[in-house]
Design an enzyme around this catalytic site. Structure first.
Site, short mmCIF file in Angstrom:
data_model
loop_
_atom_site.label_atom_id
_atom_site.label_comp_id
_atom_site.label_asym_id
_atom_site.label_seq_id
_atom_site.Cartn_x
_atom_site.Cartn_y
_atom_site.Cartn_z
N SER A 12 0.88 -1.12 0.05
CA SER A 12 0.00 0.02 0.01
C SER A 12 0.96 1.31 -0.13
O SER A 12 2.02 1.20 0.38
CB SER A 12 -0.85 0.03 1.32
OG SER A 12 -1.37 1.04 1.43
N TYR A 36 -2.12 -1.11 10.58
CA TYR A 36 -2.09 -1.33 9.11
C TYR A 36 -0.65 -0.67 8.42
O TYR A 36 -0.06 -1.34 7.90
CB TYR A 36 -3.23 -0.52 8.29
CG TYR A 36 -3.33 -0.87 7.03
CD1 TYR A 36 -4.20 -1.94 6.41
CD2 TYR A 36 -2.88 0.24 5.86
CE1 TYR A 36 -4.44 -1.97 5.12
CE2 TYR A 36 -3.14 0.09 4.68
CZ TYR A 36 -3.91 -0.97 4.23
OH TYR A 36 -4.27 -1.15 2.79
P1 NAD Z 1 -11.44 -6.49 0.12
O1 NAD Z 1 -11.69 -6.07 1.57
O2 NAD Z 1 -12.25 -6.09 -0.98
O3 NAD Z 1 -10.74 -7.75 -0.01
C1 NAD Z 1 -9.96 -8.60 0.99
C2 NAD Z 1 -9.61 -9.91 0.65
O4 NAD Z 1 -9.22 -10.60 1.78
C3 NAD Z 1 -11.17 -10.59 0.51
O5 NAD Z 1 -11.09 -11.91 -0.23
C4 NAD Z 1 -11.13 -11.39 2.09
O6 NAD Z 1 -12.20 -12.49 2.23
C5 NAD Z 1 -9.81 -11.81 2.28
N1 NAD Z 1 -9.50 -12.19 3.57
C6 NAD Z 1 -9.60 -11.22 4.65
N2 NAD Z 1 -9.14 -11.90 5.82
C7 NAD Z 1 -8.89 -12.96 5.39
C8 NAD Z 1 -8.29 -14.07 6.13
N3 NAD Z 1 -8.17 -14.32 7.38
N4 NAD Z 1 -7.70 -15.15 5.58
C9 NAD Z 1 -8.06 -15.15 3.89
N5 NAD Z 1 -8.70 -14.17 3.35
C10 NAD Z 1 -9.02 -13.12 3.94
O7 NAD Z 1 -9.95 -5.57 -0.08
P2 NAD Z 1 -8.99 -4.86 -1.00
O8 NAD Z 1 -9.21 -3.38 -0.86
O9 NAD Z 1 -9.25 -5.61 -2.31
O10 NAD Z 1 -7.66 -5.23 -0.51
C11 NAD Z 1 -6.99 -6.22 -0.86
C12 NAD Z 1 -5.47 -5.90 -0.43
O11 NAD Z 1 -5.18 -4.59 -1.09
C13 NAD Z 1 -5.28 -5.48 0.87
O12 NAD Z 1 -3.89 -6.15 1.35
C14 NAD Z 1 -5.00 -4.12 1.27
O13 NAD Z 1 -4.29 -3.83 2.25
C15 NAD Z 1 -4.49 -3.76 -0.05
N6 NAD Z 1 -4.66 -2.34 -0.32
C16 NAD Z 1 -6.04 -1.92 -0.68
C17 NAD Z 1 -6.08 -0.48 -1.01
C18 NAD Z 1 -7.71 -0.06 -1.38
O14 NAD Z 1 -7.62 1.21 -1.32
N7 NAD Z 1 -8.39 -0.75 -1.33
C19 NAD Z 1 -5.30 0.21 -1.09
C20 NAD Z 1 -3.79 -0.23 -0.96
C21 NAD Z 1 -3.74 -1.29 -0.57
#
Ligand code: NAD
Length: 262
Positions: A144, A157
């Site tokens: 991130s 985080y």
């Molecule tokens: P999301 O909530 O849409 O998806 C998260 C996924 O992780 C889901 O499939 C969920 O079921 C899975 N998950 C959660 N806990 C789990 C566990 N204990 N075991 C297995 N699977 C688990 O989130 P997203 O926004 O798509 O985020 C995905 C990644 O991208 C994360 O690491 C997040 O930190 C990173 N990220 C997101 C953003 C953003 O703005 N959305 C920005 C930077 C980084």
């Protein structure tokens, strides 16, 4: 010709958001896919079978909890047995919790560390022997912009995402001579369920409206004043899997609308 025809990818947290988009992009490039994450069983089955039908690849699903190292090792073993190995590992599963440090719940700290950081150590440890044996592998950590800079109320985080950049560098060095690269992508805000959930929480914590959260908190540091798109993150993952990226390793690539330039 599909870029990754016949290879296999494991994408953690691929039942939603960024991971779901990454899994689809890798399937489009010909990869067999191991899906992982939580969610409604029927919806996950639609996603799994849809990938097989649309892209002519094999897709499996594992509900392994990323807090559980034994479940992670079992998921990798299943991918090796049923799909012939893990050539591409995308560590994407992640959760968020927003609160000031003096009110931050211990159990949220532990869960964020386990899912957003420690799980990547366990997945890498499990896939590394197979990648070494094949002399090829791609490990991509979805970090991130919070791996590079901090924001208030996100102590766990930000600590976990800074940690995963350290892990990325060491794994890159440890596996460099085995034909395996390891890189991190650092997105700014992507409008996925993880971000949608933060909007009411942030409104409460900052004492502002939800519309103001989008303008004044989420997009405040995006110079381009738009969210990052899932498909763009997925395209960068595909590039990192390509032959052209073979000498890129140990780097953190921001895709953050100019946030970390400030
Ligand atoms: P999301 O909530 O849409 O998806 C998260 C996924 O992780 C889901 O499939 C969920 O079921 C899975 N998950 C959660 N806990 C789990 C566990 N204990 N075991 C297995 N699977 C688990 O989130 P997203 O926004 O798509 O985020 C995905 C990644 O991208 C994360 O690491 C997040 O930190 C990173 N990220 C997101 C953003 C953003 O703005 N959305 C920005 C930077 C980084």
């Amino acid at each position: 010709m599909a870029l990754l025809k016949g290879k296999t990818a494991l994408v953690t947290g691929s039942t939603s958001g960024i991971g779901q988009g990454v899994a689809e992009a890798l399937a489009r490039e010909g990869c067999h896919i191991m899906l992982n994450g939580f969610g409604d069983a029927a919806a996950i089955e639609v996603q799994r079978s849809g990938l097989e039908k649309q892209y002519g690849i094999k897709a499996l699903y594992s509900g392994a909890d990323m807090r559980n190292p034994a479940a992670i090792h079992a998921m990798v073993e299943e991918a090796e047995k049923q799909l012939g190995g893990v050539d591409v590992l995308v560590n994407n599963a992640g959760i968020q919790h927003v609160a000031p440090v003096d009110e931050f719940p211990e159990e949220k700290w532990d869960a964020i560390m386990a899912i957003n950081l420690s799980s990547a150590f366990h997945t890498v440890k499990a896939v590394a022997p197979g990648m070494r044996q094949k002399g090829w592998g791609r490990i991509i950590n979805i970090a991130s912009v919070h791996g590079l800079v901090a924001s208030a109320y996100k102590v766990a985080y930000v600590a976990a995402k800074h940690g995963i950049l350290g892990l990325t560098k060491v794994v890159a060095l440890d596996l460099a001579e085995a034909g395996v690269t390891c890189n991190a992508i650092c997105p700014g805000y992507v409008r996925t369920p993880l971000v949608e959930k933060q909007i009411p929480d942030q409104a409460k914590t900052h004492g502002i409206s939800e519309a103001e959260v989008i303008e004044k908190v989420l997009l405040k540091n995006h110079a381009v004043k738009q969210f990052v798109e899932v498909a763009d993150v997925a395209a960068l993952v595909c590039f990192l899997c390509s032959d052209a990226a073979k000498t890129m390793t140990g780097v953190a690539l921001p895709m953050d609308g100019g946030w970390s330039a400030q």
